[in-house]
Scaffold this motif. Structure first.
Motif, PDB file in Angstrom:
ATOM      1  N   ALA A 132       0.679  -1.084  -0.097  1.00  0.00           N
ATOM      2  CA  ALA A 132       0.105   0.124   0.049  1.00  0.00           C
ATOM      3  C   ALA A 132       0.897   1.271   0.144  1.00  0.00           C
ATOM      4  CB  ALA A 132      -0.608  -0.193   1.226  1.00  0.00           C
ATOM      5  N   CYS A 133       1.804   1.060   0.891  1.00  0.00           N
ATOM      6  CA  CYS A 133       2.890   2.690   0.618  1.00  0.00           C
ATOM      7  C   CYS A 133       3.043   2.485  -0.695  1.00  0.00           C
ATOM      8  CB  CYS A 133       3.953   2.029   1.592  1.00  0.00           C
ATOM      9  SG  CYS A 133       5.234   3.541   2.107  1.00  0.00           S
ATOM     10  N   THR A 134       3.611   2.047  -1.238  1.00  0.00           N
ATOM     11  CA  THR A 134       4.566   2.128  -3.224  1.00  0.00           C
ATOM     12  C   THR A 134       3.022   2.139  -3.621  1.00  0.00           C
ATOM     13  OG1 THR A 134       5.687   0.354  -3.004  1.00  0.00           O
ATOM     14  CG2 THR A 134       5.056   0.708  -4.826  1.00  0.00           C
ATOM     15  N   ARG A 135       1.679   2.159  -3.452  1.00  0.00           N
ATOM     16  CA  ARG A 135       0.785   2.828  -4.156  1.00  0.00           C
ATOM     17  C   ARG A 135       0.523   3.666  -4.413  1.00  0.00           C
ATOM     18  NH1 ARG A 135      -5.224   2.208  -3.426  1.00  0.00           N
ATOM     19  NH2 ARG A 135      -6.483   2.966  -4.911  1.00  0.00           N
ATOM     20  N   GLN A 136       0.797   4.610  -2.451  1.00  0.00           N
ATOM     21  CA  GLN A 136       0.499   5.304  -2.158  1.00  0.00           C
ATOM     22  C   GLN A 136       1.253   6.444  -3.108  1.00  0.00           C
ATOM     23  OE1 GLN A 136       0.109   6.223   2.113  1.00  0.00           O
ATOM     24  NE2 GLN A 136       0.355   8.298   1.894  1.00  0.00           N
ATOM     25  N   LEU A 137       2.572   6.024  -3.153  1.00  0.00           N
ATOM     26  CA  LEU A 137       3.556   7.119  -3.493  1.00  0.00           C
ATOM     27  C   LEU A 137       3.094   6.691  -5.448  1.00  0.00           C
ATOM     28  CD1 LEU A 137       7.042   5.381  -1.521  1.00  0.00           C
ATOM     29  CD2 LEU A 137       6.284   8.058  -1.524  1.00  0.00           C
ATOM     30  N   LEU A 138       3.014   5.866  -6.180  1.00  0.00           N
ATOM     31  CA  LEU A 138       2.586   6.338  -7.340  1.00  0.00           C
ATOM     32  C   LEU A 138       1.462   7.033  -8.014  1.00  0.00           C
ATOM     33  CD1 LEU A 138       3.024   1.971  -8.461  1.00  0.00           C
ATOM     34  CD2 LEU A 138       5.025   4.337  -8.451  1.00  0.00           C
ATOM     35  N   ALA A 139       0.718   6.981  -6.479  1.00  0.00           N
ATOM     36  CA  ALA A 139      -0.422   7.441  -6.369  1.00  0.00           C
ATOM     37  C   ALA A 139      -0.716   9.040  -6.635  1.00  0.00           C
ATOM     38  CB  ALA A 139      -1.697   7.433  -5.246  1.00  0.00           C
ATOM     39  N   ALA A 140       0.891   9.683  -6.017  1.00  0.00           N
ATOM     40  CA  ALA A 140       0.989  10.696  -6.216  1.00  0.00           C
ATOM     41  C   ALA A 140       1.411  11.910  -7.808  1.00  0.00           C
ATOM     42  CB  ALA A 140       1.916  11.354  -5.014  1.00  0.00           C
ATOM     43  N   THR A 141       1.978  10.411  -8.340  1.00  0.00           N
ATOM     44  CA  THR A 141       2.122  11.394  -9.608  1.00  0.00           C
ATOM     45  C   THR A 141       0.655  11.864 -10.565  1.00  0.00           C
ATOM     46  OG1 THR A 141       2.780   9.303 -10.625  1.00  0.00           O
ATOM     47  CG2 THR A 141       2.737  10.106 -12.062  1.00  0.00           C
ATOM     48  N   ARG A 142       2.375  13.143 -10.853  1.00  0.00           N
ATOM     49  CA  ARG A 142       1.064  14.546 -11.086  1.00  0.00           C
ATOM     50  C   ARG A 142       0.467  14.262 -12.218  1.00  0.00           C
ATOM     51  NH1 ARG A 142       6.064  15.996 -13.448  1.00  0.00           N
ATOM     52  NH2 ARG A 142       5.698  16.216 -16.214  1.00  0.00           N
ATOM     53  N   PRO A 143      -1.422  14.454 -12.627  1.00  0.00           N
ATOM     54  CA  PRO A 143      -1.848  14.462 -14.211  1.00  0.00           C
ATOM     55  C   PRO A 143      -1.419  14.312 -15.496  1.00  0.00           C
ATOM     56  CG  PRO A 143      -3.106  15.824 -11.951  1.00  0.00           C
ATOM     57  CD  PRO A 143      -1.534  15.803 -11.681  1.00  0.00           C
ATOM     58  N   GLY A 144      -1.470  14.168 -15.820  1.00  0.00           N
ATOM     59  CA  GLY A 144      -0.979  14.011 -16.778  1.00  0.00           C
ATOM     60  C   GLY A 144       0.785  14.091 -17.559  1.00  0.00           C
ATOM     61  N   ALA A 145       1.480  13.631 -16.680  1.00  0.00           N
ATOM     62  CA  ALA A 145       2.486  12.991 -16.642  1.00  0.00           C
ATOM     63  C   ALA A 145       2.590  12.069 -17.650  1.00  0.00           C
ATOM     64  CB  ALA A 145       3.003  12.593 -15.223  1.00  0.00           C
ATOM     65  N   HIS A 146       4.296  12.227 -18.434  1.00  0.00           N
ATOM     66  CA  HIS A 146       3.767  11.248 -19.471  1.00  0.00           C
ATOM     67  C   HIS A 146       5.213  10.692 -18.972  1.00  0.00           C
ATOM     68  CE1 HIS A 146       3.325  13.882 -22.573  1.00  0.00           C
ATOM     69  NE2 HIS A 146       3.546  14.774 -22.277  1.00  0.00           N
ATOM     70  N   ILE A 147       4.541   9.205 -19.515  1.00  0.00           N
ATOM     71  CA  ILE A 147       4.860   7.261 -18.174  1.00  0.00           C
ATOM     72  C   ILE A 147       5.907   6.559 -19.228  1.00  0.00           C
ATOM     73  CG2 ILE A 147       4.868   5.978 -16.966  1.00  0.00           C
ATOM     74  CD1 ILE A 147       2.370   7.152 -15.752  1.00  0.00           C
ATOM     75  N   VAL A 148       6.535   6.647 -19.150  1.00  0.00           N
ATOM     76  CA  VAL A 148       7.558   5.832 -20.452  1.00  0.00           C
ATOM     77  C   VAL A 148       7.038   4.574 -20.075  1.00  0.00           C
ATOM     78  CG1 VAL A 148       9.451   4.132 -21.139  1.00  0.00           C
ATOM     79  CG2 VAL A 148       9.864   6.646 -19.668  1.00  0.00           C
ATOM     80  N   ALA A 149       6.657   3.354 -18.726  1.00  0.00           N
ATOM     81  CA  ALA A 149       6.435   2.264 -18.418  1.00  0.00           C
ATOM     82  C   ALA A 149       6.162   2.469 -16.986  1.00  0.00           C
ATOM     83  CB  ALA A 149       6.887   1.254 -18.571  1.00  0.00           C
ATOM     84  N   HIS A 150       5.298   1.555 -16.322  1.00  0.00           N
ATOM     85  CA  HIS A 150       4.550   1.620 -15.208  1.00  0.00           C
ATOM     86  C   HIS A 150       5.528   0.810 -14.368  1.00  0.00           C
ATOM     87  CE1 HIS A 150       1.995  -1.018 -17.502  1.00  0.00           C
ATOM     88  NE2 HIS A 150       1.636  -1.966 -16.001  1.00  0.00           N
ATOM     89  N   ASP A 151       6.013  -0.242 -14.560  1.00  0.00           N
ATOM     90  CA  ASP A 151       6.942  -1.094 -14.092  1.00  0.00           C
ATOM     91  C   ASP A 151       8.255  -0.046 -13.889  1.00  0.00           C
ATOM     92  OD1 ASP A 151       7.714  -1.402 -16.802  1.00  0.00           O
ATOM     93  OD2 ASP A 151       7.320  -3.117 -17.229  1.00  0.00           O
ATOM     94  N   TRP A 152       8.172   0.191 -14.874  1.00  0.00           N
ATOM     95  CA  TRP A 152      10.519   1.104 -14.310  1.00  0.00           C
ATOM     96  C   TRP A 152       9.932   2.525 -13.319  1.00  0.00           C
ATOM     97  CZ3 TRP A 152      13.192   3.417 -19.190  1.00  0.00           C
ATOM     98  CH2 TRP A 152      15.159   3.373 -19.199  1.00  0.00           C
ATOM     99  N   LEU A 153       8.972   3.311 -13.913  1.00  0.00           N
ATOM    100  CA  LEU A 153       8.710   4.419 -12.654  1.00  0.00           C
ATOM    101  C   LEU A 153       8.499   3.082 -10.961  1.00  0.00           C
ATOM    102  CD1 LEU A 153       7.808   7.049 -11.960  1.00  0.00           C
ATOM    103  CD2 LEU A 153       4.789   6.376 -12.615  1.00  0.00           C
TER     104      LEU A 153
END
Length: 308
Positions: A167-188
């Motif tokens: 859940a802690c990792t989920r919380q950190l990932l959820a803070a990603t700003r709207p519209g951010a360009h993401i290469v891949a969610h596994d890498w992030l």
């Protein structure tokens, strides 16, 4: 008595009717039985939604169907991470065309529970590669070097389809700003967990059959020809573009990173825009590395040609 651990399975679909039933059946066969599927569909025009609704009739509350943002696979997964209606103690990413081994969730959960989980945590593994008919092709590469932030800055460790996060990792990932360009969610995910010096378990034993077929968005071809193709893309600037995107994402996390990793991140950022000799010197100080000799040679070539 503690409540049983619930794992939220984050399934993103898009025109995946050809193999979706096998994927869903492999969820149902899991030895860890406390799970809920959150299926985010990105506008399928085939029978994908019909299949999901059929399984929903069978599974009831264990399958929730959502509308995806229709902005690509990475944004679709992130939409599930950021959706407050998605509930769970742990979270597993899923493709729409794999076959999970029956102990995937149980083994992933047991591996993480061996560690103190006060902060972010990530489990990932190798995969058993199969063709469109499910015939064995080989295995994804086995990486011998330890997971770390220095590795994550220049390479993703494992496919998202093998990952389990807390859940802690989920919380950190959820803070990603709207519209951010993401290469891949596994890498992030690897970047964020390693950046905060979280628990990372890399399992040499595969947890799923990873189907390789012509409609894969991301495959796992480790042939010489494929490696040369990736090297060519890197030297043409693709790697540099990916780094731009990853560093832009990490900017919001940087102020709260441990001091050591914040320094490594800053050195890497400065190295990328420095003259050749300073670039190589700073890159050496960061300690960044890839998992294979070929990968490290391509990293050096990118540095020399100013394509970091």
């Amino acid at each position: 008595m503690n409540e049983p651990t619930v794992i939220a399975i984050l399934l993103c679909t898009y025109n995946g009717s050809a193999y979706l039933r096998e994927q869903l059946d492999s969820f149902i066969a899991q030895t860890h039985e406390r799970w809920v599927i959150y299926a985010s569909d990105d506008g399928s025009t085939d029978e994908t939604l019909d299949i999901l609704r059929q399984y929903q009739q069978r599974l009831g509350d264990q399958l929730v169907i959502l509308d995806g943002p229709r902005q690509g696979f990475a944004r679709n997964f992130l939409s599930l991470i950021q959706n407050p209606a998605v509930k769970g103690d742990y979270f597993a990413f899923s493709d729409q065309d794999d076959i999970w081994l029956e102990d995937k969730l149980a083994r992933s959960l047991a591996a993480l529970r061996q560690h103190s989980l006060d902060g972010p945590a990530l489990y990932c593994s190798r995969t058993d590669l199969v063709d469109a008919q499910g015939r064995h092709l080989g295995f994804s590469p086995y990486f011998h070097k330890p997971p770390s932030f220095e590795n994550a800055l220049v390479q993703s460790l494992a496919g998202a389809n093998t990952m389990l996060i807390n859940a802690c990792t989920r919380q950190l990932l959820a803070a990603t700003r709207p519209g951010a360009h993401i290469v891949a969610h596994d890498w992030l995910t690897y970047l964020v967990v390693s950046g905060y010096q979280g628990v990372i378990v890399y399992d040499a034993q595969p947890t799923l059959l990873y189907r390789q077929h012509h409609t894969n968005l991301i495959g796992c071809d480790s042939s010489l020809r494929s490696r040369l193709t990736r090297l060519t893309c890197a030297l043409r600037g693709r790697f540099s573009e990916w780094n731009d995107m990853n560093l832009a994402l990490m900017a919001m996390y940087k102020p709260s990173l441990p001091q050591r990793n914040r320094r490594i991140l800053e050195q890497f950022e400065v190295a990328r825009r420095s003259p050749l000799l300073k670039r190589l010197r700073l890159l050496g100080r960061t300690g960044v590395y890839r998992q294979t000799l070929a990968g490290n040679l391509s990293l050096l070539a990118a540095a020399v040609l100013n394509k970091l």
